[in-house]
Design an enzyme around this catalytic site. Structure first.
Site, short mmCIF file in Angstrom:
data_model
loop_
_atom_site.label_atom_id
_atom_site.label_comp_id
_atom_site.label_asym_id
_atom_site.label_seq_id
_atom_site.Cartn_x
_atom_site.Cartn_y
_atom_site.Cartn_z
N CYS A 124 0.76 -1.07 -0.02
CA CYS A 124 -0.17 -0.02 0.09
C CYS A 124 0.94 1.31 0.03
O CYS A 124 1.97 1.18 -0.34
CB CYS A 124 -0.96 0.00 1.24
N ASP A 193 -3.56 1.25 9.98
CA ASP A 193 -4.69 2.31 10.32
C ASP A 193 -5.10 2.24 11.68
O ASP A 193 -5.95 3.11 12.16
CB ASP A 193 -5.80 1.78 9.07
#
Ligand code: RI2
Length: 316
Positions: A124, A193
């Site tokens: 990512c 996250d």
């Protein structure tokens, strides 16, 4: 569109994305929104601020940095609207500055774990993870990076662009090639996250399979995560909600409509258990995942009583 709903929309559609960036965008929007609220009635002002806070939090459910940032700003005090606005500005600016410093500090700390000649695999697009690679490169270490595409939103393309600008040699691979290339990697560095009290991390879908491959190949996994990505509510046993995004990110609606028996599943994140993580690199130190609880208690300033109060912002 009004600036508040405009910012909320940009976070929702991922025009503004990355757990740290959405947290800073929310803090800055709350500050600017408070400036635009024209009432002199403190009750009305507080009501409007709560509305803005809830709207921003509702945009993306998984990244804990978002409610943690909002909660930091919503701790404002003041006996008048003017005082409240001043305090909001101080808290929001403080959060943004701390956040930027945290990403830099994580780079400095994490870079010590990178050796000259290492090949790092990443997934990512994490500014905290890239900060580690950039700091290692700046320290004169010759590193290579293997970056996944990170379907369906292709954040890997952002990563190769950023690494290229820094001057770091990078190979782009498809997500399904992580096990094939794991033998070439010396360590794995990824972002987060959310981090739960038990040391699990929630990050972009595919993170857990990459960590599993690294574990099998005995390669270290370092997670770069600022302290405001740790989840206080996980102390109450709450699970982090995994965001399910639109099927059109995976297959065009017209194509999908050709089928009668096909549906799409598109979770944006997955959970990596702490067994597959060697280190969580925060701005207050590189810790084993088992120490996540200490971070929540010491650095986020949460008490269990606090969490049970009506002032609690959901999902933080
Ligand atoms: P930084 C991103 O989520 C990725 O999952 C990335 O690893 C994480 O946020 C942390 O990013 P998304 O917004 O805060 O792309 O380290 O869904 O930049």
């Amino acid at each position: 569109m009004k600036p508040l709903s405009d910012t909320a929309q940009k976070i929702k559609n991922m025009e503004i994305r990355g757990a740290g960036r959405i947290a800073r965008a929310a803090a800055s929007e709350l500050r600017d929104y408070s400036e635009r609220v024209s009432t002199s009635q403190l009750d009305e002002f507080n009501r409007k601020m709560k509305y803005a806070a809830q709207l921003l939090i509702s945009t993306r459910p998984t990244a804990v940095s978002l409610p943690n940032a909002v909660r930091t700003v919503m701790r404002y005090e003041g006996n008048s609207v003017a005082e409240a606005k001043e305090n909001i500005k101080k808290l929001a600016d403080g959060f943004i500055l701390n956040s930027e410093n945290a990403v830099r500090k994580i780079g400095e700390i994490g870079a010590r774990r990178v050796r000259d000649g290492d090949t790092i695999m990443t997934h990512c697009n994490s500014s905290a993870a890239i900060s580690i690679m950039a700091a290692a490169h700046k320290a004169g270490k010759n590193i290579n990076v293997i970056t996944t595409e990170s379907r369906p939103r292709w954040q890997g393309h952002l990563t190769i662009k950023q690494l290229d600008e820094i001057g770091i040699k990078t190979s782009l691979i498809v997500d399904s090639a992580v096990r094939y290339f794991m033998k070439e990697a010396d360590l794995v560095v990824m972002g987060a996250d959310a981090v739960t009290a038990n040391g699990s991390i929630i990050n972009k879908i595919g993170t857990s399979q990459l960590a599993l491959c690294a574990h099998e190949a005995r390669k270290n996994v370092i997670i770069a995560a600022e302290t405001y990505k740790f989840s206080p509510r996980s102390l109450l046993g709450e699970l982090i909600e995994i965001e399910e995004r639109n099927s059109s990110e995976v297959i065009a609606d017209e194509k999908l409509n050709e089928f009668k028996h096909v549906s799409v599943k598109n979770p944006a994140f997955d959970v990596t258990p702490r067994e597959y993580i060697d280190l969580i690199c925060t701005e207050v130190g590189a810790i084993p995942p088992e120490m996540a609880y200490i971070i929540i208690r010491e650095y986020l300033g949460w008490e269990l009583g606090d969490m049970n109060s009506g002032e609690m912002i959901p999902n933080a």
